[in-house]
Design an enzyme around this catalytic site. Structure first.
Site, PDB file in Angstrom:
ATOM      1  N   GLU A 132       0.882  -1.163  -0.241  1.00 18.84           N
ATOM      2  CA  GLU A 132       0.515   0.012   0.139  1.00 18.84           C
ATOM      3  C   GLU A 132       1.045   1.179  -0.168  1.00 18.84           C
ATOM      4  OE1 GLU A 132      -3.252   1.985   3.186  1.00 18.84           O
ATOM      5  OE2 GLU A 132      -3.035   0.145   2.897  1.00 18.84           O
ATOM      6  N   SER A 229       0.517  -9.708   7.152  1.00 18.58           N
ATOM      7  CA  SER A 229      -1.403  -9.289   7.049  1.00 18.58           C
ATOM      8  C   SER A 229      -0.682  -7.886   7.991  1.00 18.58           C
ATOM      9  CB  SER A 229      -2.224  -9.673   7.384  1.00 18.58           C
ATOM     10  OG  SER A 229      -2.644  -8.922   7.451  1.00 18.58           O
ATOM     11  N   SER A 230      -0.416  -6.215   7.210  1.00 17.60           N
ATOM     12  CA  SER A 230      -0.324  -4.964   8.086  1.00 17.60           C
ATOM     13  C   SER A 230      -1.388  -4.930   9.383  1.00 17.60           C
ATOM     14  CB  SER A 230      -0.503  -4.035   7.908  1.00 17.60           C
ATOM     15  OG  SER A 230       0.070  -2.811   8.675  1.00 17.60           O
TER      16      SER A 230
END
Length: 314
Positions: A132, A229-230
């Site tokens: 992102e 996965s943040s």
């Protein structure tokens, strides 16, 4: 009667898939229906191995870069967003492409463009290397944005024009960490332009709040999600900060039974890219060893739905 120890499971809600992840997975499924297999996907559509493997079984092929996509096959861009150069390259090659970027990430992209048009330099709060962040940096000219990862960064970062700044944030951060970084930036740069609305997405905030709501009653916490996965990593951090030992696991097979021991109450949640089937798998594994009572601790019902791209539903 059973000789298994009693275990109360508090299952956080909301948990698991958010609207952006739901939409991205549907986009790949609809593209396969519309175009037939194979459909190429640039990067993991969402950060979950189980989801990716299921889509592979349906005919999706995951690649790292656009040059791995044949000229005659469609490509889907992941939910995390891509730099502007990626769709530009796809157009140059006349590729059929569908953008599955989460609309809340796209909102940050548009904000970044507007801030640059206004002549401001952007301090972007996020994690280096996250897709992102790469995608958002790719919306603006080189040097127009500076990454801020920590409070220490905020306190020490050098800027050319302190009176001409704005900040934006990655959508999947820790709410508490981000608040501390923003406070440090605002103390140091009182004139910094603040986003008109919260960039951390509703799903990230809600899942962290749901963990905070159940943590005081829990002896241990299991978070179902991927290690890359943040938002899943942040859920484990939230529990740990509240004094609840937490583990991030992808599947029931990763439960460390020695670490788990015999808790009286166990919290269970899932990151925004983890399907509910994996939560059920974990609860079923716990039922094999414990006499389980499960309670769904509903915190904030979610009714968000994002529209699908016109080219797939028209």
């Amino acid at each position: 009667m059973t000789d298994r120890p009693d275990l109360r499971i508090l299952t956080a809600a909301p948990r698991g898939f958010c609207a952006g992840v739901d939409r991205a997975i549907q986009i790949v499924e609809l593209a396969l229906e519309r175009f037939g297999a194979p459909v190429y996907v640039r990067h993991e559509i969402v950060h979950n191995r189980f989801v990716v493997e299921r889509l592979k079984d349906l005919g999706a092929i995951f690649v790292d870069e656009l040059d791995e996509v044949p000229d005659d096959r469609p490509v889907v861009f992941s939910a995390h967003g891509v730099p502007k150069s990626v769709p530009a390259n796809a157009r140059d090659r006349n590729l059929t492409f569908v953008d599955a970027t989460c609309p809340l990430v796209s909102k940050v992209h548009r904000q970044a463009e507007r801030l640059i048009d206004d002549g401001l330099h952007i301090l972007f709060i996020g994690h280096a290397g996250h897709p992102e962040v790469i995608g958002t940096f790719g919306q603006v000219p080189d040097g127009a944005m500076t990454l801020v990862e920590t409070v220490e960064d905020a306190q020490s970062i050098a800027v050319a024009d302190p009176g001409n700044l704005a900040f934006l944030t990655q959508t999947t951060l820790s709410v508490d960490d981000t608040a501390a970084i923003v406070e440090a930036l605002r103390q140091r740069f009182p004139e910094i332009r603040v986003p008109r609305s919260e960039d951390i997405c509703y799903a990230t905030s809600n899942r962290q709040a749901a963990v905070k709501a159940i943590a005081p009653e829990c002896d241990r916490m299991l978070v179902v999600g991927a290690p890359n996965s943040s938002n899943s990593l942040r859920l484990a951090e939230v529990a740990e900060r509240m004094g609840v030992p937490a583990r991030l696991i992808e599947r029931a097979s990763q439960i460390d039974w020695d670490w788990l021991g015999h808790p009286r109450c166990l919290g269970v949640t899932a990151g925004a890219s983890a399907p509910e089937v994996l939560v059920r798998e974990v609860v079923d594994a716990l039922r094999e060893r414990f006499d389980v009572t499960e309670e769904i601790a509903d915190h904030t019902p979610e009714r968000m739905v994002f529209k699908l791209p016109r080219e797939l539903v028209g």
